[in-house]
Scaffold this motif. Structure first.
Motif, PDB file in Angstrom:
ATOM      1  N   THR A 293       0.862  -1.183   0.000  1.00 40.98           N
ATOM      2  CA  THR A 293       0.000   0.000   0.000  1.00 40.98           C
ATOM      3  C   THR A 293       0.898   1.232   0.000  1.00 40.98           C
ATOM      4  O   THR A 293       2.087   1.153   0.326  1.00 40.98           O
ATOM      5  CB  THR A 293      -0.924   0.037   1.234  1.00 40.98           C
ATOM      6  OG1 THR A 293      -0.118   0.064   2.418  1.00 40.98           O
ATOM      7  CG2 THR A 293      -1.844  -1.171   1.268  1.00 40.98           C
ATOM      8  N   GLY A 294       0.322   2.361  -0.348  1.00 36.89           N
ATOM      9  CA  GLY A 294       1.129   3.579  -0.361  1.00 36.89           C
ATOM     10  C   GLY A 294       0.326   4.798  -0.722  1.00 36.89           C
ATOM     11  O   GLY A 294      -0.888   4.740  -0.941  1.00 36.89           O
ATOM     12  N   SER A 295       1.014   5.916  -0.771  1.00 36.56           N
ATOM     13  CA  SER A 295       0.383   7.182  -1.139  1.00 36.56           C
ATOM     14  C   SER A 295       1.430   8.119  -1.719  1.00 36.56           C
ATOM     15  O   SER A 295       2.624   8.002  -1.422  1.00 36.56           O
ATOM     16  CB  SER A 295      -0.293   7.842   0.074  1.00 36.56           C
ATOM     17  OG  SER A 295       0.669   8.181   1.057  1.00 36.56           O
ATOM     18  N   VAL A 296       0.955   9.031  -2.566  1.00 35.35           N
ATOM     19  CA  VAL A 296       1.796  10.073  -3.146  1.00 35.35           C
ATOM     20  C   VAL A 296       1.063  11.392  -2.979  1.00 35.35           C
ATOM     21  O   VAL A 296      -0.143  11.480  -3.259  1.00 35.35           O
ATOM     22  CB  VAL A 296       2.092   9.818  -4.636  1.00 35.35           C
ATOM     23  CG1 VAL A 296       2.919  10.960  -5.219  1.00 35.35           C
ATOM     24  CG2 VAL A 296       2.813   8.497  -4.828  1.00 35.35           C
ATOM     25  N   TYR A 297       1.760  12.417  -2.492  1.00 28.71           N
ATOM     26  CA  TYR A 297       1.179  13.741  -2.313  1.00 28.71           C
ATOM     27  C   TYR A 297       2.008  14.762  -3.079  1.00 28.71           C
ATOM     28  O   TYR A 297       3.247  14.756  -2.998  1.00 28.71           O
ATOM     29  CB  TYR A 297       1.137  14.128  -0.832  1.00 28.71           C
ATOM     30  CG  TYR A 297       0.782  15.577  -0.585  1.00 28.71           C
ATOM     31  CD1 TYR A 297      -0.547  15.982  -0.506  1.00 28.71           C
ATOM     32  CD2 TYR A 297       1.778  16.539  -0.446  1.00 28.71           C
ATOM     33  CE1 TYR A 297      -0.877  17.308  -0.284  1.00 28.71           C
ATOM     34  CE2 TYR A 297       1.455  17.872  -0.222  1.00 28.71           C
ATOM     35  CZ  TYR A 297       0.130  18.254  -0.145  1.00 28.71           C
ATOM     36  OH  TYR A 297      -0.192  19.578   0.065  1.00 28.71           O
ATOM     37  N   ALA A 298       1.341  15.628  -3.826  1.00 31.58           N
ATOM     38  CA  ALA A 298       2.008  16.728  -4.524  1.00 31.58           C
ATOM     39  C   ALA A 298       1.207  17.995  -4.257  1.00 31.58           C
ATOM     40  O   ALA A 298      -0.026  18.008  -4.419  1.00 31.58           O
ATOM     41  CB  ALA A 298       2.099  16.461  -6.029  1.00 31.58           C
ATOM     42  N   GLY A 299       1.890  19.065  -3.830  1.00 37.25           N
ATOM     43  CA  GLY A 299       1.169  20.277  -3.502  1.00 37.25           C
ATOM     44  C   GLY A 299       2.049  21.504  -3.489  1.00 37.25           C
ATOM     45  O   GLY A 299       3.263  21.439  -3.723  1.00 37.25           O
ATOM     46  N   ALA A 300       1.423  22.635  -3.206  1.00 37.31           N
ATOM     47  CA  ALA A 300       2.109  23.922  -3.110  1.00 37.31           C
ATOM     48  C   ALA A 300       1.885  24.482  -1.716  1.00 37.31           C
ATOM     49  O   ALA A 300       0.849  24.239  -1.087  1.00 37.31           O
ATOM     50  CB  ALA A 300       1.583  24.891  -4.157  1.00 37.31           C
ATOM     51  N   ARG A 301       2.865  25.261  -1.234  1.00 42.65           N
ATOM     52  CA  ARG A 301       2.794  25.788   0.122  1.00 42.65           C
ATOM     53  C   ARG A 301       3.331  27.216   0.150  1.00 42.65           C
ATOM     54  O   ARG A 301       4.266  27.555  -0.579  1.00 42.65           O
ATOM     55  CB  ARG A 301       3.607  24.907   1.077  1.00 42.65           C
ATOM     56  CG  ARG A 301       3.565  25.367   2.530  1.00 42.65           C
ATOM     57  CD  ARG A 301       4.365  24.450   3.423  1.00 42.65           C
ATOM     58  NE  ARG A 301       4.455  24.975   4.783  1.00 42.65           N
ATOM     59  CZ  ARG A 301       3.611  24.673   5.769  1.00 42.65           C
ATOM     60  NH1 ARG A 301       2.624  23.827   5.547  1.00 42.65           N
ATOM     61  NH2 ARG A 301       3.768  25.203   6.982  1.00 42.65           N
ATOM     62  N   TYR A 302       2.720  28.026   1.026  1.00 45.74           N
ATOM     63  CA  TYR A 302       3.203  29.388   1.284  1.00 45.74           C
ATOM     64  C   TYR A 302       3.562  29.500   2.756  1.00 45.74           C
ATOM     65  O   TYR A 302       2.822  29.026   3.631  1.00 45.74           O
ATOM     66  CB  TYR A 302       2.145  30.438   0.948  1.00 45.74           C
ATOM     67  CG  TYR A 302       2.521  31.821   1.441  1.00 45.74           C
ATOM     68  CD1 TYR A 302       3.405  32.619   0.731  1.00 45.74           C
ATOM     69  CD2 TYR A 302       2.008  32.311   2.654  1.00 45.74           C
ATOM     70  CE1 TYR A 302       3.781  33.872   1.196  1.00 45.74           C
ATOM     71  CE2 TYR A 302       2.362  33.563   3.120  1.00 45.74           C
ATOM     72  CZ  TYR A 302       3.252  34.338   2.387  1.00 45.74           C
ATOM     73  OH  TYR A 302       3.619  35.582   2.853  1.00 45.74           O
TER      74      TYR A 302
END
Length: 476
Positions: free
Chosen positions: A171-180
């Motif tokens: 099992t697993g997960s991938v997260y992609a995002g932007a941050r300020y």
């Protein structure tokens, strides 16, 4: 994974927070003795769970409780809490089919409650419906708001349900995002700092500055089911965290880490409640594309469940930390040395859609330079609420988590280059609000807000930061 607390990227986004309180200790020998006692106390927390579990499962009048909860549920069949209470009483009384019916009723109202899906998986396995059990467990594993310990348990039960067909589970997960971040580099609040024990002024560009960044996080969990009726298995976990800043490239971070070890189960054959896992671990961190920290070690984890999604666990881990100098960080290697940490976490599913969680930790680092050695303590507490999507915007439940943490770090000696008369003592507080907007079975929109305030005995290390992030998580 990496336990280093002092590299510049202290805004860790979805990786969560670690905060706490630690008493200053005057002598290293005394501090070691004190921390040995604290580690023993932390390990003892696990055994506190055993009588609590027994108490929670004790049925001095099981028939009466069964009857009372049944009547309460039938008086208001749409009340999820009453169905939840009856399911617990029915399961304890051995009426697994009655418990299944009550939990299925809850899912009709809120169809994506992972803790209910997990409990149904256990119950269907008990009545011999392994295919239905596997179906519910796989659905629970895809939920974005499941604690790691609960996810591990679901994977273990899934291995029992499908042991005759396969032994390998991933099992697993991938997260992609932007941050300020309003203070991306954790710079001091003001230009006034201490240098060689006297007041000095920093350049304007050296104080805290805002910046945007992109985040990429990946997690993978592999389980191999051993040939054992008790359900023993081998677990391996891999994690990578990567962050790139728009302007502050000197704090760009990339990290890789893993841990591997067997997990041994004790308790009922189909639903063991206690497990022990010795493990080895290693991690490597790059800062601005240069080697920053190498860490290798190992430890032991003890975990006690007292419900499908309620648990307490403790771990002790020791590692050797090797820091590397660079052109911009010429003295980083002075931080190198052994690091020992004890930590404990808990989760309590006290309502069908509401979970309380928290943790404690204590740590000790012995460094080449005494002014880089420290004692540290941390505590955190939070709550997660799962709810149906507003206006039926998606077909899956959403969740909101609010958590707060504190951390206290006390260094052994004063840094002569900053102030030879004042030891560094930091007190940090974090508050995080996170929302998981589940769009499909695999995709979740994650929106988070974070506030950090770090007080210090030295103005060089006082700062606060306001952060916001948005991204997409994919679970498999």
């Amino acid at each position: 994974m990496c336990r280093e607390r002092n590299y510049p990227n202290r805004g860790r986004g979805v990786c969560g927070i670690h905060a706490g309180m630690c008493e200053q200790m005057a002598k290293r020998g005394a501090s070691r003795n004190r921390f040995a006692e604290l580690f023993a106390a932390l390990a003892f927390v696990i055994f506190v769970a055993q009588p609590y579990s027994a108490f929670a499962q004790q049925q001095p009048n099981a028939d009466q409780r069964y009857q009372d909860t049944f009547e309460a549920m039938m008086a208001e069949p749409a009340d999820a809490e009453r169905s939840f209470n009856f399911a617990q009483a029915a399961s304890a009384a051995g009426d697994f089919r009655g418990a299944i019916a009550a939990l299925e009723r809850i899912l009709q109202v809120n169809p994506s409650l992972a803790n209910i899906q997990l409990e149904l998986g256990v119950l269907y396995l008990r009545v011999g419906a392994s295919d239905l059990a596997a179906s519910y467990l796989r659905r629970a594993l895809l939920a974005p708001d499941v604690p790691d310990a609960v996810r591990d348990r679901a994977q273990s039960i899934l291995a029992r349900a499908e042991r005759s067909r396969q032994k390998h589970f991933v099992t697993g997960s991938v997260y992609a995002g932007a941050r300020y971040d309003s203070n991306a580099n954790a710079g001091p609040e003001s230009r006034a700092v201490r240098v060689l024990g006297i007041d000095g002024l920093l350049d304007e560009g050296s104080t805290g500055r805002n910046d945007f960044s992109g985040e990429l996080v990946g997690a993978l969990s592999y389980t191999y089911a051993l040939d054992s009726q008790a359900g023993h298995e081998i677990e391996a976990n891999f994690l990578t965290y990567n962050r790139r800043y728009d302007e502050s490239s000197e704090i760009n971070i990339n990290s890789l880490g893993f841990d591997v070890g067997p997990r041994f189960y004790f308790g009922p054959l189909l639903e063991p409640t206690l497990s022990v896992r010795p493990f080895v671990s290693a991690s490597y961190i790059f800062l601005d594309d240069e080697g920053y920290l190498r860490q290798a070690g190992g430890g032991v984890n003890v975990r006690q469940f007292f419900g499908p999604a309620s648990f307490v666990e403790g771990a002790i881990e020791a590692s050797d930390q090797k820091f590397f100098n660079s052109e911009e960080r010429a003295a980083t290697s002075l931080r190198s040395g052994p690091f020992v940490e004890g930590r404990s976490n808990f989760a309590w599913q006290f309502l069908p859609a509401t979970r309380l969680f928290g943790g404690l930790s204590i740590g000790r680092r012995d460094s080449e330079a005494d002014f880089e050695a420290f004692n540290e303590g941390a505590a955190r507490i939070g709550v997660t609420q799962v709810y149906p999507p507003p206006f039926g915007l998606t077909a899956y439940s959403w969740s909101t988590s609010l958590s707060a943490g504190i951390r206290r770090t006390v260094y052994d000696e004063a840094d002569p280059l900053i102030d030879p008369t004042t030891k560094r003592q930091d007190s940090r507080a974090d508050v995080i609000l996170s929302n998981n907007i589940r769009m499909t079975r695999e995709l979740t929109l994650v929106v988070s807000l974070q506030y950090t305030d770090n007080d210090s005995s030295l103005p060089n290390f006082e700062y606060d930061n306001k952060g916001a992030s948005v991204g997409i998580a994919y679970s498999f």
